[in-house]
Design a protein around this motif. Sequence first.
Motif, PDB file in Angstrom:
ATOM      1  N   THR A   1      51.927 -14.312  31.689  1.00 46.02           N
ATOM      2  CA  THR A   1      51.967 -13.035  32.411  1.00 46.02           C
ATOM      3  C   THR A   1      50.962 -12.067  31.803  1.00 46.02           C
ATOM      4  O   THR A   1      50.887 -11.918  30.585  1.00 46.02           O
ATOM      5  CB  THR A   1      53.369 -12.413  32.352  1.00 46.02           C
ATOM      6  OG1 THR A   1      54.325 -13.341  32.883  1.00 46.02           O
ATOM      7  CG2 THR A   1      53.431 -11.117  33.141  1.00 46.02           C
ATOM      8  N   THR A   2      50.180 -11.405  32.649  1.00 44.63           N
ATOM      9  CA  THR A   2      49.180 -10.443  32.190  1.00 44.63           C
ATOM     10  C   THR A   2      49.419  -9.091  32.840  1.00 44.63           C
ATOM     11  O   THR A   2      49.545  -8.992  34.068  1.00 44.63           O
ATOM     12  CB  THR A   2      47.752 -10.906  32.521  1.00 44.63           C
ATOM     13  OG1 THR A   2      47.515 -12.167  31.881  1.00 44.63           O
ATOM     14  CG2 THR A   2      46.730  -9.896  32.032  1.00 44.63           C
ATOM     15  N   VAL A   3      49.486  -8.054  32.008  1.00 46.31           N
ATOM     16  CA  VAL A   3      49.661  -6.682  32.484  1.00 46.31           C
ATOM     17  C   VAL A   3      48.364  -5.927  32.222  1.00 46.31           C
ATOM     18  O   VAL A   3      47.791  -6.011  31.134  1.00 46.31           O
ATOM     19  CB  VAL A   3      50.837  -5.987  31.769  1.00 46.31           C
ATOM     20  CG1 VAL A   3      50.980  -4.541  32.246  1.00 46.31           C
ATOM     21  CG2 VAL A   3      52.132  -6.753  32.009  1.00 46.31           C
ATOM     22  N   ASP A   4      47.892  -5.198  33.237  1.00 46.00           N
ATOM     23  CA  ASP A   4      46.619  -4.494  33.134  1.00 46.00           C
ATOM     24  C   ASP A   4      46.780  -3.109  33.755  1.00 46.00           C
ATOM     25  O   ASP A   4      47.200  -2.978  34.911  1.00 46.00           O
ATOM     26  CB  ASP A   4      45.542  -5.281  33.891  1.00 46.00           C
ATOM     27  CG  ASP A   4      44.141  -4.679  33.732  1.00 46.00           C
ATOM     28  OD1 ASP A   4      44.009  -3.667  33.010  1.00 46.00           O
ATOM     29  OD2 ASP A   4      43.207  -5.231  34.329  1.00 46.00           O
ATOM     30  N   GLY A   5      46.467  -2.064  32.980  1.00 44.43           N
ATOM     31  CA  GLY A   5      46.598  -0.710  33.502  1.00 44.43           C
ATOM     32  C   GLY A   5      45.504   0.187  32.976  1.00 44.43           C
ATOM     33  O   GLY A   5      44.934  -0.058  31.907  1.00 44.43           O
ATOM     34  N   GLY A   6      45.186   1.237  33.744  1.00 44.59           N
ATOM     35  CA  GLY A   6      44.147   2.155  33.318  1.00 44.59           C
ATOM     36  C   GLY A   6      43.866   3.214  34.357  1.00 44.59           C
ATOM     37  O   GLY A   6      44.700   3.478  35.234  1.00 44.59           O
ATOM     38  N   VAL A   7      42.679   3.782  34.271  1.00 44.10           N
ATOM     39  CA  VAL A   7      42.273   4.856  35.181  1.00 44.10           C
ATOM     40  C   VAL A   7      40.859   4.588  35.678  1.00 44.10           C
ATOM     41  O   VAL A   7      39.958   4.241  34.903  1.00 44.10           O
ATOM     42  CB  VAL A   7      42.315   6.237  34.490  1.00 44.10           C
ATOM     43  CG1 VAL A   7      41.842   7.325  35.449  1.00 44.10           C
ATOM     44  CG2 VAL A   7      43.716   6.541  33.998  1.00 44.10           C
TER      45      VAL A   7
ATOM     46  N   LEU B   1      47.770  -0.060  38.019  1.00 39.70           N
ATOM     47  CA  LEU B   1      48.584  -0.960  37.216  1.00 39.70           C
ATOM     48  C   LEU B   1      48.736  -2.271  37.973  1.00 39.70           C
ATOM     49  O   LEU B   1      49.026  -2.275  39.171  1.00 39.70           O
ATOM     50  CB  LEU B   1      49.971  -0.360  36.949  1.00 39.70           C
ATOM     51  CG  LEU B   1      50.951  -1.235  36.160  1.00 39.70           C
ATOM     52  CD1 LEU B   1      50.453  -1.462  34.739  1.00 39.70           C
ATOM     53  CD2 LEU B   1      52.339  -0.610  36.150  1.00 39.70           C
ATOM     54  N   SER B   2      48.512  -3.384  37.278  1.00 38.43           N
ATOM     55  CA  SER B   2      48.689  -4.691  37.901  1.00 38.43           C
ATOM     56  C   SER B   2      49.464  -5.616  36.981  1.00 38.43           C
ATOM     57  O   SER B   2      49.409  -5.491  35.749  1.00 38.43           O
ATOM     58  CB  SER B   2      47.338  -5.325  38.252  1.00 38.43           C
ATOM     59  OG  SER B   2      46.652  -5.737  37.081  1.00 38.43           O
ATOM     60  N   VAL B   3      50.198  -6.535  37.599  1.00 40.82           N
ATOM     61  CA  VAL B   3      50.923  -7.583  36.872  1.00 40.82           C
ATOM     62  C   VAL B   3      50.559  -8.915  37.506  1.00 40.82           C
ATOM     63  O   VAL B   3      50.713  -9.099  38.722  1.00 40.82           O
ATOM     64  CB  VAL B   3      52.445  -7.371  36.934  1.00 40.82           C
ATOM     65  CG1 VAL B   3      53.164  -8.508  36.191  1.00 40.82           C
ATOM     66  CG2 VAL B   3      52.828  -6.029  36.333  1.00 40.82           C
ATOM     67  N   ALA B   4      50.035  -9.841  36.707  1.00 45.02           N
ATOM     68  CA  ALA B   4      49.627 -11.151  37.198  1.00 45.02           C
ATOM     69  C   ALA B   4      50.456 -12.233  36.520  1.00 45.02           C
ATOM     70  O   ALA B   4      50.728 -12.161  35.313  1.00 45.02           O
ATOM     71  CB  ALA B   4      48.146 -11.387  36.942  1.00 45.02           C
TER      72      ALA B   4
ATOM     73  N   LYS C   1      44.590  -4.243  28.722  1.00 42.89           N
ATOM     74  CA  LYS C   1      45.102  -5.486  29.281  1.00 42.89           C
ATOM     75  C   LYS C   1      45.779  -6.301  28.183  1.00 42.89           C
ATOM     76  O   LYS C   1      45.244  -6.446  27.078  1.00 42.89           O
ATOM     77  CB  LYS C   1      43.969  -6.303  29.899  1.00 42.89           C
ATOM     78  CG  LYS C   1      44.413  -7.622  30.510  1.00 42.89           C
ATOM     79  CD  LYS C   1      43.226  -8.442  30.971  1.00 42.89           C
ATOM     80  CE  LYS C   1      42.547  -7.831  32.165  1.00 42.89           C
ATOM     81  NZ  LYS C   1      41.494  -8.725  32.719  1.00 42.89           N
ATOM     82  N   LYS C   2      46.966  -6.818  28.493  1.00 36.49           N
ATOM     83  CA  LYS C   2      47.722  -7.587  27.502  1.00 36.49           C
ATOM     84  C   LYS C   2      48.422  -8.749  28.186  1.00 36.49           C
ATOM     85  O   LYS C   2      49.002  -8.583  29.257  1.00 36.49           O
ATOM     86  CB  LYS C   2      48.767  -6.687  26.824  1.00 36.49           C
ATOM     87  CG  LYS C   2      49.553  -7.364  25.705  1.00 36.49           C
ATOM     88  CD  LYS C   2      48.694  -7.626  24.478  1.00 36.49           C
ATOM     89  CE  LYS C   2      49.521  -8.156  23.321  1.00 36.49           C
ATOM     90  NZ  LYS C   2      48.680  -8.429  22.120  1.00 36.49           N
ATOM     91  N   SER C   3      48.340  -9.935  27.566  1.00 39.47           N
ATOM     92  CA  SER C   3      48.997 -11.117  28.096  1.00 39.47           C
ATOM     93  C   SER C   3      50.238 -11.448  27.290  1.00 39.47           C
ATOM     94  O   SER C   3      50.254 -11.338  26.052  1.00 39.47           O
ATOM     95  CB  SER C   3      48.045 -12.321  28.097  1.00 39.47           C
ATOM     96  OG  SER C   3      46.986 -12.127  29.004  1.00 39.47           O
ATOM     97  N   PHE C   4      51.290 -11.843  27.997  1.00 39.45           N
ATOM     98  CA  PHE C   4      52.542 -12.273  27.389  1.00 39.45           C
ATOM     99  C   PHE C   4      52.832 -13.662  27.954  1.00 39.45           C
ATOM    100  O   PHE C   4      53.435 -13.792  29.021  1.00 39.45           O
ATOM    101  CB  PHE C   4      53.676 -11.310  27.724  1.00 39.45           C
ATOM    102  CG  PHE C   4      53.391  -9.875  27.347  1.00 39.45           C
ATOM    103  CD1 PHE C   4      53.740  -9.404  26.089  1.00 39.45           C
ATOM    104  CD2 PHE C   4      52.774  -9.016  28.248  1.00 39.45           C
ATOM    105  CE1 PHE C   4      53.476  -8.087  25.741  1.00 39.45           C
ATOM    106  CE2 PHE C   4      52.505  -7.704  27.901  1.00 39.45           C
ATOM    107  CZ  PHE C   4      52.856  -7.237  26.643  1.00 39.45           C
ATOM    108  N   GLY C   5      52.371 -14.682  27.243  1.00 42.14           N
ATOM    109  CA  GLY C   5      52.468 -16.028  27.777  1.00 42.14           C
ATOM    110  C   GLY C   5      51.589 -16.163  29.009  1.00 42.14           C
ATOM    111  O   GLY C   5      50.391 -15.901  28.961  1.00 42.14           O
TER     112      GLY C   5
END
Length: 248
Positions: free
Chosen positions: A103-109, A129-132, A97-101
Motif C-alpha cells: 500500500t502506498t500513500v501519497d499526499g501534498g500540494v 491525497l492518494s492511496v494505491a 509518499k510512503k509505502s506500507f507493504g
Amino acid sequence: MNKFKITAAALAGLLIPFATPAAAADLGNGLSVSGGATLVSDYRFRGISQTDKRAAVQGTFTLSHSSGFYATVWGSSIDDYVYNGADQEIDLIAGYKKSFGSTTVDGGVLYYYYPGSGGINSDFFEPYLSVAQAFGPITAKVTANYAPKQAALSIGAGKEDSFYLGGDLSAAIPKSPVSLSAHLGHTFGPSYLSIGKGYTDWSLGASVAVKNFTVGVQYVDTSKHNQFVIGTRDEAKAGIVGSVGVSF
C-alpha cells in the motif's frame, strides 16, 4: 489544468497524463533527481483539452529524499484560451509518499502557475491525497484533490472551491513491456474547474516502455459533449491521445 475563460475574469498519477517513468540519479545523503520530456498529441486535464486538441510539449523534474519527501516542477504548452493569453502551464508540487507493504500513500500540494495571463487571477493551489494498493501486477488507486475557495476558481459568484475524485487501475503485462490503464473521475461543481456544473471523465490506455523511452495511446471521454466549444472544436468531446516520452 482546466481553466477555461468562461467569464471575463480554468492536472494524477499525480495529475499528469502520460507521465514518463524516470530512472532517478543518486545524489547522496538520501537525495535523488529524475526528469523527463514528453510529446503528446493533445494535453487533456481531467478529460478536457488544454491545447484545442493539438499537440503539446511537456517536461518534468523531481527532487526526492529517501524519507519520502519530494518536490516536482512540471510544465506544458497550452492554448491561449485556457487563461487569458497564457501559453504555458507550470505546476509546482511538494509532497510526501510512503509505502506500507503493498500500500502506498501519497499526499501534498499542487500550485498551478500561468505566466503571461495578463495579471488577472489565474493561479491557485490544490492539496491532494492518494492511496494505491498493489495486487501482484495490478494496482488500484483512489485520488482526491480539493482546492479551497479562491478567486481564480470563480465563475462570477465570488471565491469558489473545487473537489475532484478519481479512481485508477493499472496493470503491467508479465514478461512484456506493455502496461494497461483505466481511469474514472468526477469534478464536482460549480467552479472554473468544472466549467460550471460538475462532470465525469474516463479513459482507457496502453503504453510500451523500452529502456528510458515510453510510447502510449489513450482514449479519453467526458460527459460534457457538445457543451463547451471553442471555435470549431469541442474540447470536452472524446478523442485519441498519443504520447512519446523519454526519462533521464
